[in-house]
Design a protein around this motif. Structure first.
Motif, PDB file in Angstrom:
ATOM      1  N   ASN A 171       0.557  -4.607  13.436  1.00  0.00           N
ATOM      2  CA  ASN A 171       0.342  -3.260  12.899  1.00  0.00           C
ATOM      3  C   ASN A 171      -0.948  -2.721  13.511  1.00  0.00           C
ATOM      4  O   ASN A 171      -1.837  -3.509  13.855  1.00  0.00           O
ATOM      5  CB  ASN A 171       0.173  -3.302  11.375  1.00  0.00           C
ATOM      6  CG  ASN A 171       1.507  -3.163  10.655  1.00  0.00           C
ATOM      7  OD1 ASN A 171       2.557  -3.332  11.263  1.00  0.00           O
ATOM      8  ND2 ASN A 171       1.455  -2.878   9.375  1.00  0.00           N
ATOM      9  N   ASN A 174      -4.687   1.103  11.314  1.00  0.00           N
ATOM     10  CA  ASN A 174      -4.460   1.808  10.048  1.00  0.00           C
ATOM     11  C   ASN A 174      -3.435   1.096   9.174  1.00  0.00           C
ATOM     12  O   ASN A 174      -3.069   1.597   8.111  1.00  0.00           O
ATOM     13  CB  ASN A 174      -3.955   3.227  10.309  1.00  0.00           C
ATOM     14  CG  ASN A 174      -4.960   4.017  11.101  1.00  0.00           C
ATOM     15  OD1 ASN A 174      -6.170   3.810  10.951  1.00  0.00           O
ATOM     16  ND2 ASN A 174      -4.470   4.881  11.969  1.00  0.00           N
ATOM     17  N   GLY A 175      -2.934  -0.022   9.655  1.00  0.00           N
ATOM     18  CA  GLY A 175      -1.951  -0.752   8.865  1.00  0.00           C
ATOM     19  C   GLY A 175      -0.549  -0.189   9.043  1.00  0.00           C
ATOM     20  O   GLY A 175       0.318  -0.410   8.199  1.00  0.00           O
ATOM     21  N   GLU A 176      -0.318   0.543  10.124  1.00  0.00           N
ATOM     22  CA  GLU A 176       1.017   1.102  10.359  1.00  0.00           C
ATOM     23  C   GLU A 176       1.701   0.353  11.490  1.00  0.00           C
ATOM     24  O   GLU A 176       1.048  -0.075  12.440  1.00  0.00           O
ATOM     25  CB  GLU A 176       0.898   2.587  10.754  1.00  0.00           C
ATOM     26  CG  GLU A 176       0.364   3.434   9.624  1.00  0.00           C
ATOM     27  CD  GLU A 176      -0.191   4.762  10.147  1.00  0.00           C
ATOM     28  OE1 GLU A 176      -0.357   4.900  11.383  1.00  0.00           O
ATOM     29  OE2 GLU A 176      -0.469   5.629   9.309  1.00  0.00           O
ATOM     30  N   TYR A 198       4.939   3.471   7.958  1.00  0.00           N
ATOM     31  CA  TYR A 198       5.190   2.659   6.773  1.00  0.00           C
ATOM     32  C   TYR A 198       6.688   2.475   6.528  1.00  0.00           C
ATOM     33  O   TYR A 198       7.109   2.026   5.471  1.00  0.00           O
ATOM     34  CB  TYR A 198       4.527   3.288   5.542  1.00  0.00           C
ATOM     35  CG  TYR A 198       3.095   2.839   5.352  1.00  0.00           C
ATOM     36  CD1 TYR A 198       2.771   1.919   4.352  1.00  0.00           C
ATOM     37  CD2 TYR A 198       2.078   3.315   6.162  1.00  0.00           C
ATOM     38  CE1 TYR A 198       1.466   1.494   4.179  1.00  0.00           C
ATOM     39  CE2 TYR A 198       0.774   2.889   6.007  1.00  0.00           C
ATOM     40  CZ  TYR A 198       0.462   1.974   5.013  1.00  0.00           C
ATOM     41  OH  TYR A 198      -0.818   1.547   4.848  1.00  0.00           O
ATOM     42  N   ILE A 213       2.953  -2.507  -0.918  1.00  0.00           N
ATOM     43  CA  ILE A 213       2.142  -1.448  -0.289  1.00  0.00           C
ATOM     44  C   ILE A 213       0.732  -1.437  -0.879  1.00  0.00           C
ATOM     45  O   ILE A 213      -0.263  -1.341  -0.159  1.00  0.00           O
ATOM     46  CB  ILE A 213       2.839  -0.079  -0.455  1.00  0.00           C
ATOM     47  CG1 ILE A 213       4.083  -0.063   0.441  1.00  0.00           C
ATOM     48  CG2 ILE A 213       1.900   1.064  -0.077  1.00  0.00           C
ATOM     49  CD1 ILE A 213       4.926   1.178   0.323  1.00  0.00           C
ATOM     50  N   GLU A 214       0.650  -1.628  -2.193  1.00  0.00           N
ATOM     51  CA  GLU A 214      -0.674  -1.627  -2.825  1.00  0.00           C
ATOM     52  C   GLU A 214      -1.540  -2.767  -2.294  1.00  0.00           C
ATOM     53  O   GLU A 214      -2.697  -2.556  -1.915  1.00  0.00           O
ATOM     54  CB  GLU A 214      -0.533  -1.750  -4.351  1.00  0.00           C
ATOM     55  CG  GLU A 214      -0.294  -0.384  -4.984  1.00  0.00           C
ATOM     56  CD  GLU A 214       0.200  -0.488  -6.415  1.00  0.00           C
ATOM     57  OE1 GLU A 214      -0.055  -1.525  -7.069  1.00  0.00           O
ATOM     58  OE2 GLU A 214       0.858   0.471  -6.877  1.00  0.00           O
ATOM     59  N   TRP A 216      -1.146  -4.347   0.458  1.00  0.00           N
ATOM     60  CA  TRP A 216      -1.384  -4.147   1.894  1.00  0.00           C
ATOM     61  C   TRP A 216      -2.535  -3.153   2.110  1.00  0.00           C
ATOM     62  O   TRP A 216      -3.452  -3.406   2.887  1.00  0.00           O
ATOM     63  CB  TRP A 216      -0.074  -3.667   2.550  1.00  0.00           C
ATOM     64  CG  TRP A 216      -0.176  -3.361   4.024  1.00  0.00           C
ATOM     65  CD1 TRP A 216       0.153  -2.185   4.624  1.00  0.00           C
ATOM     66  CD2 TRP A 216      -0.618  -4.232   5.064  1.00  0.00           C
ATOM     67  NE1 TRP A 216      -0.044  -2.261   5.971  1.00  0.00           N
ATOM     68  CE2 TRP A 216      -0.536  -3.512   6.275  1.00  0.00           C
ATOM     69  CE3 TRP A 216      -1.100  -5.536   5.092  1.00  0.00           C
ATOM     70  CZ2 TRP A 216      -0.905  -4.053   7.507  1.00  0.00           C
ATOM     71  CZ3 TRP A 216      -1.465  -6.072   6.325  1.00  0.00           C
ATOM     72  CH2 TRP A 216      -1.363  -5.339   7.506  1.00  0.00           C
ATOM     73  N   ASN A 217      -2.486  -2.044   1.368  1.00  0.00           N
ATOM     74  CA  ASN A 217      -3.556  -1.049   1.514  1.00  0.00           C
ATOM     75  C   ASN A 217      -4.915  -1.649   1.185  1.00  0.00           C
ATOM     76  O   ASN A 217      -5.919  -1.366   1.835  1.00  0.00           O
ATOM     77  CB  ASN A 217      -3.300   0.151   0.600  1.00  0.00           C
ATOM     78  CG  ASN A 217      -2.194   1.024   1.180  1.00  0.00           C
ATOM     79  OD1 ASN A 217      -1.909   0.953   2.388  1.00  0.00           O
ATOM     80  ND2 ASN A 217      -1.546   1.818   0.348  1.00  0.00           N
ATOM     81  N   GLU A 218      -4.903  -2.481   0.189  1.00  0.00           N
ATOM     82  CA  GLU A 218      -6.147  -3.136  -0.223  1.00  0.00           C
ATOM     83  C   GLU A 218      -6.681  -4.025   0.906  1.00  0.00           C
ATOM     84  O   GLU A 218      -7.856  -3.990   1.237  1.00  0.00           O
ATOM     85  CB  GLU A 218      -5.835  -3.968  -1.469  1.00  0.00           C
ATOM     86  CG  GLU A 218      -6.903  -4.957  -1.821  1.00  0.00           C
ATOM     87  CD  GLU A 218      -7.555  -4.627  -3.156  1.00  0.00           C
ATOM     88  OE1 GLU A 218      -7.032  -3.762  -3.858  1.00  0.00           O
ATOM     89  OE2 GLU A 218      -8.593  -5.253  -3.451  1.00  0.00           O
ATOM     90  N   VAL A 220      -5.984  -3.759   4.069  1.00  0.00           N
ATOM     91  CA  VAL A 220      -6.391  -2.916   5.203  1.00  0.00           C
ATOM     92  C   VAL A 220      -7.777  -2.339   4.941  1.00  0.00           C
ATOM     93  O   VAL A 220      -8.624  -2.285   5.826  1.00  0.00           O
ATOM     94  CB  VAL A 220      -5.347  -1.790   5.436  1.00  0.00           C
ATOM     95  CG1 VAL A 220      -5.874  -0.775   6.448  1.00  0.00           C
ATOM     96  CG2 VAL A 220      -4.028  -2.381   5.911  1.00  0.00           C
ATOM     97  N   LYS A 221      -8.008  -1.965   3.666  1.00  0.00           N
ATOM     98  CA  LYS A 221      -9.294  -1.359   3.325  1.00  0.00           C
ATOM     99  C   LYS A 221     -10.422  -2.395   3.465  1.00  0.00           C
ATOM    100  O   LYS A 221     -11.478  -2.106   3.999  1.00  0.00           O
ATOM    101  CB  LYS A 221      -9.240  -0.842   1.885  1.00  0.00           C
ATOM    102  CG  LYS A 221     -10.267   0.245   1.615  1.00  0.00           C
ATOM    103  CD  LYS A 221      -9.996   0.933   0.290  1.00  0.00           C
ATOM    104  CE  LYS A 221     -10.865   0.317  -0.798  1.00  0.00           C
ATOM    105  NZ  LYS A 221     -10.331   0.497  -2.144  1.00  0.00           N
TER     106      LYS A 221
END
Ligand code: ADP
Length: 619
Positions: A171, A174-176, A198, A213-214, A216-218, A220-221
């Motif tokens: 990815n 940006n995690g995409e 996504y 997704i939650e 994953w976003n965490e 990535v952040k």
């Protein structure tokens, strides 16, 4: 003419000078060249000019090589194919060039392989003929080794990807998901357009998509390794469970370059885990539902598990019980025997049985029968022991009461029986005196004798139980005892002839009457259990330090599982019980008598063929 000669000479001189000049040039060119070079002259490839760069590669001094044929100066190079190459260039004039070829030379005192770019160029005379070869070499070992390492690491990476049996994806920062993701497409069947950005999340199970997704976003952040599990709809349309691990790859400056992640299919693993869990819970439910106390120990006998019944009965905990903790709930009078027995049992790899009292949570002791079974691995080595303890307290008490009753009853019966016997004998006598037939009285007398024998056996058995069977030891001739006994039994045996084989010349010390009782019992059994046969064979022989006696019949015999049990009290072979009378204590008494004489008793038998019962006595 003279002029012509003079002109010729001048021309030649000029030519020679030109040649000399050109040779000088090539010499200085070679010597000053920034790459390793040399000139080989003639078909022997004499090293005519060589520069320091090449000498360094060869690891040779100038003097050791100059004006020598190259393969004399560098004999090690001879068998590496260079001779043929030089020859080809020398004869055809074609240039030879190769990149990254290996040469092995003695450098720094040992054979070393280096990689070089190599050029052989024919050296032409002014008339066009070939008189030598110019060699140009550059050492590219470092590049070659570096390339080899890169290739190896790429290969390793490829193998690693295959080995994890997962699906590799990347990815962007940006995690995409970005660009082509072959692994992901093959796994989910999603098209290029579908998984971009996504889009991959649409392949995740609806219940798992949002949490994924939650999380994953965490990740990535916070730029931390992402570890997760979710269900994916695979290409085949099935939902399967995957574990995911993704790692952020950073640039040198610490900024995020991309994510690299792996999906591993764990459906089967999870299923297997579920199965184990459910079989474990089944086992526990089962183990706790049975009436018995149960335990498991390792191969050395270190107990690490008990069922709930054990804890309930003993009022203890695993902490107190594990290892050898069970010793605490045994009766002080019995524990020594128990430990001795168990230690021996662990050494053998066979199931064992033992009875002992165990303390209940209220302090009362109850009798238990323990059975331990070895559990073996595929190689037949003991892995652990599984055991159960069954409460036999009531049974034991009942048995004791039964024994006590039998003992009292037979004692009580003995007195009136003796009286009856006395009167019947008197009756017989008076009938004979009056010359009357005594058939009925004789029959009554025989019945009384039989009853007497049964009651005597019962009394003996209970005496053994209480340790009251007394022995009078004398030295006597066993052979004679045997002849007498056979004669007695033969007298009343109508059908069977008793054959005696062998004899024993040594005196035996023991209780003559008790040993005769053993012989009578074995002979009576042999006759009783072979109604269709007509002979019994008795063997007596001396074996070093002991005398062995065997009584063989050709009767009904018995199957293996009974053989060792026939010496137990009240044990009768089920199939025999319908056809033959008996109490199942004759052999129990006999075995006891033999054991008291420090001998042993055993049997061999085959159903339908007959039995042989043996005993031996020390001499
Ligand atoms: P019993 O009075 O029942 O014969 P024993 O103690 O002498 O008692 O023998 C125990 C059991 O062993 C018998 O019931 C019988 O089943 C078996 N048995 C003993 N001797 C023999 C034999 N010679 N052949 C077959 N079975 C025998």
């Amino acid at each position: 003419h003279l002029f012509a000669i003079a002109r010729d000479i001048t021309e030649r001189k000029k030519l020679e000078a030109a040649v000399l000049e050109s040779e000088k040039k090539i010499r200085s060119f070679i010597l000053q060249a920034p790459v390793a070079m040399c000139l080989y002259r003639g078909p022997q490839y004499i090293i005519e000019i060589v520069n320091d760069e090449l000498l360094a590669i060869w690891d040779k001094s100038f003097d050791s090589v100059i004006n020598k044929p190259v393969f004399d100066a560098l004999p090690e190079a001879k068998d590496q194919g260079f001779e043929d190459l030089l020859h080809k260039v020398y004869t055809t004039g074609e240039k030879y060039a190769a990149f990254g070829i290996p040469i092995t030379l003695p450098r720094n005192g040992k054979a070393e392989t280096i990689y070089v770019n190599l050029v052989y160029q024919a050296y032409h005379e002014t008339d066009g003929s070939i008189s030598g070869i110019v060699e140009v070499v550059s050492d590219v070992t470092e590049q070659v080794v570096a390339t080899q390492q890169t290739e190896a690491s790429e290969q390793r990476f490829g193998a690693a990807v295959e080995a994890v049996q997962g699906i590799l994806w990347t990815n962007n920062a940006n995690g995409e998901m970005e660009g082509e993701q072959k692994g992901w497409a093959a796994l989910t069947g999603q098209s290029y357009e579908e998984y971009q950005g996504y889009g991959w999340a649409t392949a995740v199970h609806p219940d798992d998509a949002q949490p994924t997704i939650e999380a994953w976003n965490e990740a990535v952040k916070e730029l931390k390794t992402f570890v997760f599990e979710h269900r994916l709809k695979t290409k085949s349309g099935e939902w399967e469970l995957f574990s995911i691990k993704a790692i952020p790859l950073l640039n040198k400056d610490g900024s995020l370059r991309e994510w690299i992640g792996v999906h591993t299919n764990i459906t089967e693993q999870k299923d297997a885990e579920e199965k184990i869990k459910s079989s474990e819970s089944q086992f526990r439910t089962f183990a706790d539902s049975i009436q018995n106390l149960a335990w498991i120990a390792d191969a050395e006998g270190w107990t690490y598990w008990y069922n709930q019944r054990w804890y309930d009965y003993t009022g203890t905990t695993l902490e107190e019980m594990k290892g050898w903790g069970w010793e605490k709930v045994h009766h002080p009078d019995h524990i020594k025997n128990v430990i001795e027995f168990i230690k021996e049992a662990w050494k053998k790899d066979a199931a064992f049985e033992l009875t002992f009292p165990l303390r209940r949570n209220d302090g009362e002791y109850r009798w238990f029968l323990t059975r331990g079974y070895p559990v073996k691995d595929a190689n037949g080595n003991i892995e652990r022991w599984i055991g159960t303890n069954t409460d036999i307290h009531e049974q034991k008490i009942i048995n004791e009461k039964k024994d006590e009753f039998i003992s009292i009853a037979s004692h009580e019966m003995k007195t009136p029986l003796t009286t009856a016997k006395g009167y019947v004998e008197l009756l017989l006598l008076s009938l004979k005196e009056e010359n009357q037939t005594a058939l009925y009285a004789t029959k009554a007398n025989q019945a009384i004798d039989r009853l007497n024998l049964l009651i005597t056996e019962l009394l003996d058995a209970s005496k053994i139980q209480n340790g009251q069977l007394n022995y009078t030891i004398t030295k006597f001739d066993f052979n004679k005892l045997m002849d007498e006994t056979i004669e007695n039994i033969q007298y009343s045996a109508k059908k069977h002839s008793i054959e005696k084989v062998g004899n024993c010349l040594k005196q035996v010390s023991g209780d003559r009457d008790r040993l005769q009782q053993v012989l009578i019992n074995l002979l009576n059994n042999a006759i009783k259990y072979s109604p269709n046969a007509n002979k019994v064979v008795v063997k007596i022989e001396e074996q070093d330090g002991s005398m062995q006696v065997s009584v063989q019949d050709f009767g009904v015999g018995m199957s293996r599982q009974h053989i060792d049990k026939i010496f137990d009290k009240y044990y009768r072979v089920q199939e025999h019980a319908i056809h033959f009378q008996g109490l199942g204590i004759g052999l129990y008494i006999s075995n006891n008598i033999v054991e008291r004489h420090e001998g042993k008793m055993w049997a061999e038998s085959e159903p339908g063929k007959g039995s042989t019962v043996y005993f031996n006595l020390p001499l």
